[in-house]
Design a protein around this motif. Structure first.
Motif, PDB file in Angstrom:
ATOM      1  N   ILE A 102       0.841  -1.205   0.000  1.00  0.00           N
ATOM      2  CA  ILE A 102       0.000   0.000   0.000  1.00  0.00           C
ATOM      3  C   ILE A 102       0.872   1.249   0.000  1.00  0.00           C
ATOM      4  O   ILE A 102       0.627   2.204  -0.734  1.00  0.00           O
ATOM      5  N   SER A 103       1.906   1.218   0.805  1.00  0.00           N
ATOM      6  CA  SER A 103       2.841   2.341   0.865  1.00  0.00           C
ATOM      7  C   SER A 103       3.475   2.595  -0.502  1.00  0.00           C
ATOM      8  O   SER A 103       3.605   3.739  -0.936  1.00  0.00           O
ATOM      9  N   LEU A 104       3.853   1.531  -1.188  1.00  0.00           N
ATOM     10  CA  LEU A 104       4.466   1.664  -2.511  1.00  0.00           C
ATOM     11  C   LEU A 104       3.473   2.203  -3.549  1.00  0.00           C
ATOM     12  O   LEU A 104       3.846   2.988  -4.419  1.00  0.00           O
ATOM     13  N   VAL A 105       2.210   1.801  -3.436  1.00  0.00           N
ATOM     14  CA  VAL A 105       1.186   2.323  -4.351  1.00  0.00           C
ATOM     15  C   VAL A 105       1.010   3.827  -4.131  1.00  0.00           C
ATOM     16  O   VAL A 105       0.938   4.603  -5.092  1.00  0.00           O
ATOM     17  N   PHE A 106       0.955   4.258  -2.856  1.00  0.00           N
ATOM     18  CA  PHE A 106       0.869   5.693  -2.568  1.00  0.00           C
ATOM     19  C   PHE A 106       2.090   6.425  -3.111  1.00  0.00           C
ATOM     20  O   PHE A 106       1.983   7.527  -3.642  1.00  0.00           O
ATOM     21  N   SER A 107       3.245   5.807  -2.993  1.00  0.00           N
ATOM     22  CA  SER A 107       4.473   6.416  -3.508  1.00  0.00           C
ATOM     23  C   SER A 107       4.399   6.579  -5.021  1.00  0.00           C
ATOM     24  O   SER A 107       4.772   7.634  -5.563  1.00  0.00           O
ATOM     25  N   LEU A 108       3.930   5.558  -5.711  1.00  0.00           N
ATOM     26  CA  LEU A 108       3.788   5.630  -7.168  1.00  0.00           C
ATOM     27  C   LEU A 108       2.809   6.735  -7.559  1.00  0.00           C
ATOM     28  O   LEU A 108       3.076   7.518  -8.475  1.00  0.00           O
ATOM     29  N   TRP A 109       1.698   6.832  -6.849  1.00  0.00           N
ATOM     30  CA  TRP A 109       0.695   7.860  -7.098  1.00  0.00           C
ATOM     31  C   TRP A 109       1.299   9.252  -6.912  1.00  0.00           C
ATOM     32  O   TRP A 109       1.090  10.162  -7.710  1.00  0.00           O
ATOM     33  N   GLU A 110       2.087   9.410  -5.851  1.00  0.00           N
ATOM     34  CA  GLU A 110       2.729  10.695  -5.578  1.00  0.00           C
ATOM     35  C   GLU A 110       3.726  11.059  -6.680  1.00  0.00           C
ATOM     36  O   GLU A 110       3.820  12.208  -7.094  1.00  0.00           O
ATOM     37  N   VAL A 111       4.443  10.086  -7.176  1.00  0.00           N
ATOM     38  CA  VAL A 111       5.394  10.328  -8.265  1.00  0.00           C
ATOM     39  C   VAL A 111       4.650  10.790  -9.524  1.00  0.00           C
ATOM     40  O   VAL A 111       5.102  11.692 -10.231  1.00  0.00           O
TER      41      VAL A 111
END
Length: 142
Positions: A102-111
């Motif tokens: 989930i953290s990585l998905v949020f990171s991808l979204w932020e990028v």
């Protein structure tokens, strides 16, 4: 599952949290810079950037929370395995992996939003250059 399985995630999660902190500090710098620009002269681009930064801050907070939760669950998983509570340790480790994902998905979204923010800035620079070229062209005809 042994105690070393969740321990393998420790370096990765630590580095990930460090990267998230750097993203947050960069966002804070950008917000301070935009606030100074907004005080000096109001721009439509600044307003669009502020909206994108607000979304990025929310996502950064969520990815940090999910990353820290992953780290905590991984630690609890190791503790459960240490106490020979294998099933509970495996459940905690699985939950830790989900939280990390989930953290990585949020990171991808932020990028993705970050990339859009850079495009907004580039569009503004291109518009300024076109305006400058148009004024110079008009001056040369005089």
């Amino acid at each position: 599952m042994t105690l070393t399985t969740p321990a393998l995630l420790f370096p990765a999660i630590s580095l990930l949290l460090l990267a998230y902190t750097n993203r947050f500090l960069t966002l804070a710098q950008l917000i301070r810079k935009l606030a100074d620009q907004e005080r000096s002269n109001h721009h439509d681009v600044t307003t669009r950037q502020i909206l994108l930064l607000r979304k990025r801050i929310t996502l950064t907070k969520r990815m940090q929370v999910a990353g820290v939760l992953s780290f905590l669950l991984c630690t609890l998983s190791m503790f459960a395995l240490f106490l020979s509570l294998e099933l509970f340790g495996m459940i905690l480790f699985g939950t830790s992996l989900i939280s990390l994902s989930i953290s990585l998905v949020f990171s991808l979204w932020e990028v993705m939003i970050s990339t859009n923010a850079l495009n907004v800035q580039l569009q503004d620079i291109e518009a300024l250059q076109r305006g400058k070229a148009g004024r110079q062209s008009g001056e040369s005809h005089l």
